[in-house]
Write a protein that holds these residues in place. Structure first.
Motif, PDB file in Angstrom:
ATOM      1  N   ILE A 211      24.653  33.908  34.572  1.00  0.00           N
ATOM      2  CA  ILE A 211      25.973  33.489  35.135  1.00  0.00           C
ATOM      3  C   ILE A 211      26.689  34.980  35.493  1.00  0.00           C
ATOM      4  O   ILE A 211      26.478  35.893  34.688  1.00  0.00           O
ATOM      5  N   LYS A 212      27.088  34.956  36.684  1.00  0.00           N
ATOM      6  CA  LYS A 212      27.824  36.209  37.401  1.00  0.00           C
ATOM      7  C   LYS A 212      29.301  36.112  37.376  1.00  0.00           C
ATOM      8  O   LYS A 212      29.658  34.714  37.701  1.00  0.00           O
ATOM      9  N   THR A 213      29.968  37.101  36.960  1.00  0.00           N
ATOM     10  CA  THR A 213      31.246  37.195  37.593  1.00  0.00           C
ATOM     11  C   THR A 213      31.653  38.560  38.072  1.00  0.00           C
ATOM     12  O   THR A 213      31.011  39.478  37.652  1.00  0.00           O
ATOM     13  N   PRO A 214      32.422  38.477  39.226  1.00  0.00           N
ATOM     14  CA  PRO A 214      32.816  39.844  39.567  1.00  0.00           C
ATOM     15  C   PRO A 214      33.329  40.732  38.719  1.00  0.00           C
ATOM     16  O   PRO A 214      34.457  40.439  38.043  1.00  0.00           O
ATOM     17  N   PRO A 215      33.186  41.946  38.832  1.00  0.00           N
ATOM     18  CA  PRO A 215      33.573  43.076  37.790  1.00  0.00           C
ATOM     19  C   PRO A 215      35.184  43.475  38.048  1.00  0.00           C
ATOM     20  O   PRO A 215      35.493  43.153  39.452  1.00  0.00           O
ATOM     21  N   LEU A 216      35.834  43.913  37.315  1.00  0.00           N
ATOM     22  CA  LEU A 216      37.204  44.209  37.729  1.00  0.00           C
ATOM     23  C   LEU A 216      37.436  45.578  38.666  1.00  0.00           C
ATOM     24  O   LEU A 216      38.417  45.529  39.626  1.00  0.00           O
ATOM     25  N   SER A 217      36.174  46.304  38.787  1.00  0.00           N
ATOM     26  CA  SER A 217      36.277  47.191  39.751  1.00  0.00           C
ATOM     27  C   SER A 217      36.124  46.662  41.208  1.00  0.00           C
ATOM     28  O   SER A 217      36.600  47.287  42.148  1.00  0.00           O
ATOM     29  N   ASP A 218      35.757  45.288  41.347  1.00  0.00           N
ATOM     30  CA  ASP A 218      35.833  44.689  42.647  1.00  0.00           C
ATOM     31  C   ASP A 218      37.232  44.178  43.117  1.00  0.00           C
ATOM     32  O   ASP A 218      37.367  43.616  44.079  1.00  0.00           O
ATOM     33  N   GLY A 219      38.126  44.319  42.241  1.00  0.00           N
ATOM     34  CA  GLY A 219      39.702  43.840  42.504  1.00  0.00           C
ATOM     35  C   GLY A 219      39.827  42.487  41.688  1.00  0.00           C
ATOM     36  O   GLY A 219      40.779  41.750  42.101  1.00  0.00           O
ATOM     37  N   ALA A 220      38.847  41.985  41.017  1.00  0.00           N
ATOM     38  CA  ALA A 220      39.207  40.935  40.057  1.00  0.00           C
ATOM     39  C   ALA A 220      40.258  40.913  39.125  1.00  0.00           C
ATOM     40  O   ALA A 220      40.258  42.054  38.498  1.00  0.00           O
ATOM     41  N   LEU A 221      40.954  39.805  38.925  1.00  0.00           N
ATOM     42  CA  LEU A 221      41.957  39.681  37.978  1.00  0.00           C
ATOM     43  C   LEU A 221      41.408  39.958  36.593  1.00  0.00           C
ATOM     44  O   LEU A 221      40.392  39.369  36.458  1.00  0.00           O
TER      45      LEU A 221
END
Length: 283
Positions: free
Chosen positions: A197-207
């Motif tokens: 399961i992947k989720t975007p890192p905060l460094s990509d602008g994710a909340l």
């Protein structure tokens, strides 16, 4: 009724004006919370995120803004609105005091607490609903610290919501300036491929979402699943087995369709069960 700086006012009361810095400059942060039977879910996580957000925006944090003080004000507002024994949505907004142009004259803050009733005490999945999403490509999120906080600067989310409504989508996925998928317009995105399961890192602008944090913890304790905080390209969306969106109000929202791709919801259902188990313990 609304709580303004600790005083519960009637809905018709006038307590803001055109000088409000949240209105003028988006100089405000907020938390959206869920409560059930007089218990604010994940309150400590929300409180710590609020304090971090205020520090990032260089707001002066009042001495009385302890976790216990703000929780008491939330519970008082729930009781005044007669939803303290029900399930409720709460919005706690903190904005800088009036004065100044771009540069504030006063770094102190005011706050508002609003509440409304929710129907279900636990998170549910509508298995019959065909939840369809599309990429929003008119504007992009800037990677960086400001994108991770819940501030009133939400123009991209607003425009994505309008785009989704006009084109009969249920949600939009937001891209950052590097054309990576950062989040949905109202929550964090998770992509399931096999046992990963992947989720975007905060460094990509994710909340820096509260449910994001909880799901990362749950996935980390689940056998046969591996969690990766890694960038997601638009190309990967159509290769995924499942996509789901998370926020504290809805819990887990499985995506059923993106363009010609249709998704399963088996992992979403399993994780939702484990999330609800935590909610029961908190209650």
């Amino acid at each position: 009724m609304v709580n303004f700086n600790g005083v519960v006012l009637d809905d018709e009361a006038v307590f803001l004006n055109e000088k409000n810095r949240g209105l003028r400059y988006g100089d405000a942060v907020f938390e959206t919370l869920r409560a059930h039977a007089g218990k604010v879910l994940f309150w400590e996580d929300h409180y710590l995120r609020l304090m971090a957000s205020m520090r990032i925006l260089r707001m002066e944090i009042p001495m009385e803004f302890t976790m216990e003080f703000l929780e008491a004000k939330i519970l008082e507002t729930l009781e005044k609105n007669r939803v303290h024994q029900k399930t409720a949505r709460i919005r706690l907004t903190v904005f800088r005091k009036n004065g100044g142009l771009y540069t504030p004259k006063d770094r102190g803050v005011d706050y508002i607490i609003e509440t409304s009733e929710l129907e279900n005490p636990f998170y549910l999945i509508d298995r019959e609903r065909s939840y369809e999403v599309e990429l929003f490509k008119d504007h992009y999120i800037a990677p960086g610290l400001l994108s991770t906080i819940k501030s009133n600067n939400r123009a991209v989310n607003v425009l994505a919501g309008i785009y989704a409504e006009e084109n009969e989508y249920d949600n939009c996925l937001l891209l950052n300036t590097e054309k990576k998928v950062a989040e949905a317009l109202n929550g964090n995105l998770f992509l399931v491929k096999g046992g990963t399961i992947k989720t975007p890192p905060l460094s990509d602008g994710a909340l820096n979402g509260i449910l994001r944090k909880k799901l990362i913890d749950i996935i980390g304790k689940t056998e046969d699943l591996t969690l990766e905080e890694a960038s997601i390209s638009p190309f990967e969306l159509q290769k995924a087995d499942e996509l789901f969106i998370t926020n504290v109000i809805s819990g887990i929202i499985p995506v059923r369709k993106y363009r010609k791709k249709e998704y399963e919801i088996e992992v979403s259902k399993m994780l939702l069960g484990r999330l609800n188990a935590q909610v029961r313990l908190l209650g």
